[in-house]
Design a protein around this motif. Structure first.
Motif, short mmCIF file in Angstrom:
data_model
loop_
_atom_site.label_atom_id
_atom_site.label_comp_id
_atom_site.label_asym_id
_atom_site.label_seq_id
_atom_site.Cartn_x
_atom_site.Cartn_y
_atom_site.Cartn_z
N LEU A 1 0.82 -1.21 0.00
CA LEU A 1 0.00 0.00 0.00
C LEU A 1 0.86 1.27 0.00
CD1 LEU A 1 -2.27 -2.07 0.57
CD2 LEU A 1 -3.31 -0.36 2.07
N GLN A 2 1.92 1.27 0.78
CA GLN A 2 2.77 2.46 0.83
C GLN A 2 3.49 2.68 -0.50
OE1 GLN A 2 2.64 4.69 3.11
NE2 GLN A 2 1.39 3.50 4.55
N GLN A 3 3.94 1.60 -1.13
CA GLN A 3 4.58 1.73 -2.44
C GLN A 3 3.59 2.21 -3.49
OE1 GLN A 3 8.03 1.28 -2.88
NE2 GLN A 3 7.48 2.38 -4.76
N ALA A 4 2.37 1.69 -3.41
CA ALA A 4 1.32 2.13 -4.34
C ALA A 4 1.06 3.62 -4.18
CB ALA A 4 0.04 1.34 -4.10
N ASN A 5 1.00 4.09 -2.93
CA ASN A 5 0.76 5.51 -2.68
C ASN A 5 1.87 6.37 -3.25
OD1 ASN A 5 -0.85 7.62 -1.10
ND2 ASN A 5 1.22 7.94 -0.32
N GLN A 6 3.10 5.95 -3.03
CA GLN A 6 4.25 6.71 -3.54
C GLN A 6 4.24 6.76 -5.06
OE1 GLN A 6 8.03 5.40 -2.01
NE2 GLN A 6 9.18 6.43 -3.64
N ASN A 7 3.95 5.65 -5.71
CA ASN A 7 3.98 5.60 -7.17
C ASN A 7 2.87 6.44 -7.79
OD1 ASN A 7 6.14 3.86 -6.99
ND2 ASN A 7 4.94 2.00 -7.34
N VAL A 8 1.67 6.35 -7.25
CA VAL A 8 0.54 7.10 -7.80
C VAL A 8 0.72 8.59 -7.56
CG1 VAL A 8 -1.95 7.50 -7.67
CG2 VAL A 8 -1.06 5.15 -7.61
N PHE A 9 1.15 8.95 -6.35
CA PHE A 9 1.35 10.37 -6.03
C PHE A 9 2.43 10.98 -6.93
CE2 PHE A 9 3.36 13.84 -3.69
CZ PHE A 9 2.27 14.62 -3.38
N SER A 10 3.54 10.25 -7.11
CA SER A 10 4.63 10.76 -7.95
C SER A 10 4.18 10.93 -9.40
CB SER A 10 5.83 9.81 -7.88
OG SER A 10 6.33 9.73 -6.57
N LYS A 11 3.40 10.00 -9.90
CA LYS A 11 2.91 10.09 -11.28
C LYS A 11 2.01 11.32 -11.45
CE LYS A 11 2.05 8.39 -15.47
NZ LYS A 11 3.09 8.24 -16.50
N ALA A 12 1.17 11.58 -10.46
CA ALA A 12 0.25 12.72 -10.56
C ALA A 12 1.00 14.04 -10.56
CB ALA A 12 -0.74 12.67 -9.39
N GLN A 13 2.16 14.09 -9.88
CA GLN A 13 2.92 15.34 -9.83
C GLN A 13 3.63 15.65 -11.14
OE1 GLN A 13 2.16 16.99 -6.98
NE2 GLN A 13 1.06 15.05 -6.72
N LEU A 14 3.84 14.63 -11.98
CA LEU A 14 4.55 14.84 -13.24
C LEU A 14 3.75 15.69 -14.22
CD1 LEU A 14 6.07 11.29 -13.85
CD2 LEU A 14 7.26 13.35 -13.06
N SER B 1 -7.05 8.11 0.65
CA SER B 1 -6.93 7.47 -0.67
C SER B 1 -5.46 7.18 -0.95
CB SER B 1 -7.50 8.37 -1.77
OG SER B 1 -6.72 9.56 -1.88
N VAL B 2 -5.23 6.35 -1.94
CA VAL B 2 -3.87 6.06 -2.42
C VAL B 2 -3.51 7.11 -3.46
CG1 VAL B 2 -2.44 4.41 -3.69
CG2 VAL B 2 -4.06 3.59 -1.96
N GLY B 3 -2.45 7.87 -3.20
CA GLY B 3 -2.00 8.88 -4.16
C GLY B 3 -2.48 10.28 -3.87
N GLY B 4 -3.33 10.45 -2.88
CA GLY B 4 -3.86 11.77 -2.58
C GLY B 4 -2.89 12.67 -1.86
N GLU B 5 -2.01 12.08 -1.04
CA GLU B 5 -1.02 12.82 -0.27
C GLU B 5 0.30 12.05 -0.32
OE1 GLU B 5 -1.58 15.69 1.09
OE2 GLU B 5 -3.78 15.78 0.86
N PRO B 6 1.42 12.74 -0.03
CA PRO B 6 2.71 12.04 -0.06
C PRO B 6 2.85 10.96 1.00
CG PRO B 6 2.97 14.29 0.76
CD PRO B 6 1.59 14.19 0.22
N PHE B 7 2.11 11.10 2.11
CA PHE B 7 2.12 10.10 3.17
C PHE B 7 0.69 9.64 3.42
CE2 PHE B 7 5.71 12.96 3.93
CZ PHE B 7 6.76 12.05 3.87
N MET B 8 0.54 8.34 3.67
CA MET B 8 -0.81 7.76 3.75
C MET B 8 -0.91 6.85 4.96
SD MET B 8 -2.41 5.04 1.07
CE MET B 8 -1.26 3.81 1.69
#
Length: 286
Positions: A103-116, A192-199
């Motif tokens: 879950l933490q890796q999923a959050n990091q990946n989705v959040f980083s993609k959204a910032q691009l 949510s996953v990807g909504g914030e840098p930390f979840m």
């Protein structure tokens, strides 16, 4: 093949230790959406430990993406890729760490993609619920409003908690259960996953029993059915038919959202769960 050769192979065949499950997964675009932003994954691995023993484990996951025409579908599939990557490194035990890392890796990946590309992936997020079955334990990792129900001894129970505005208000006793079911924030996510840098994810553990039936589903299914309707449908003897029937009921309700359902039943647990090895059965000589 000579009889003595068959006997030697039978002696070397490892006994299966762990859990045996019957399952069915269905996803549907729904009747009003232009694409399916839900994603799901089911994995089963059997790992040989010694010449006489192998272990069986399962993983079930559902993600419901949101955040624009492309963003939601990308987010849910990115989240599941993170789950798959973690599962392929899992050799049993410490399931809470497995699902937590996933879950933490999923959050990091989705959040980083959204910032691009914030314009293309504006508010790109996803829910994610993961269920890991290993030996005689079941571990749930949960963020968002997908749900995991369990039916045991004829009673249905909800094992996850919706991370929504309405449910948060209900937990604080600011609104009633009846008000929560009609609240405008019923589907407004607070996690949510990807909504914030930390979840912050929920990690839930429980001991499954033979005969338990579980339903893992997105909100497109549970929002169209009551718990009583789910319970009646789950009582079908055939897991596959029950899952299909439940999705049909949701579609009859209008299905404004994507629908995903994974249903599984615990057939047996432990070393006694393994069927006796039989070359006659393999060769079609039952």
């Amino acid at each position: 093949m000579k009889e003595n050769s068959i006997s030697q192979l039978k002696e070397k065949a490892p006994n299966l230790v762990g859990v045996i499950v019957k399952w069915r997964a269905i996803t549907h675009q729904g009747l009003m959406r232009s694409q399916n932003e839900d994603a799901h994954w089911v994995a089963h691995s059997v790992e040989v430990k010694t010449e006489t023993e192998s272990t069986s484990r399962y993983l079930f996951a559902v993600a419901d993406g949101l955040g624009g025409h492309r963003g939601g579908a990308i987010a849910s599939r990115m989240a599941l890729k993170s789950v798959k990557d973690e599962f392929h490194t899992w050799h049993g035990g410490e399931a809470d760490r497995l699902v937590g890392r996933a879950l933490q890796q999923a959050n990091q990946n989705v959040f980083s993609k959204a910032q691009l590309d914030p314009e293309l992936f504006h508010k790109m997020q996803t829910t994610l619920t993961v269920v890991a079955l290993d030996q005689d334990s079941l571990t749930i990792g949960h963020v968002g409003d997908c749900r995991l129900y369990r039916v045991r001894d004829g009673r249905i129970g909800l094992l996850t908690r919706d991370h929504t505005m309405a449910n948060d208000l209900l937990t604080l006793h600011l609104i009633s259960t009846e008000q929560a079911s009609q609240h405008p924030g019923r589907h407004q996510l607070t996690r949510s996953v990807g909504g914030e840098p930390f979840m912050n994810a929920d990690i839930i553990r429980e001991r499954p029993l033979p005969g338990d039936i579980y339903l893992l589903c997105s909100d497109g299914l549970w929002s169209e059915l009551t718990e009583e309707e789910i319970l009646v449908t789950i009582h079908e003897n055939d897991i596959s038919s029950a899952c299909e029937k439940m999705v049909r009921f949701a579609l009859r309700g209008g299905a404004p959202d994507n629908i995903t359902a994974i249903m599984f039943r615990i057939e047996a647990i432990g070393p006694q769960a393994a069927p006796r090895f039989s070359w006659k059965r393999i060769l079609g000589r039952q």
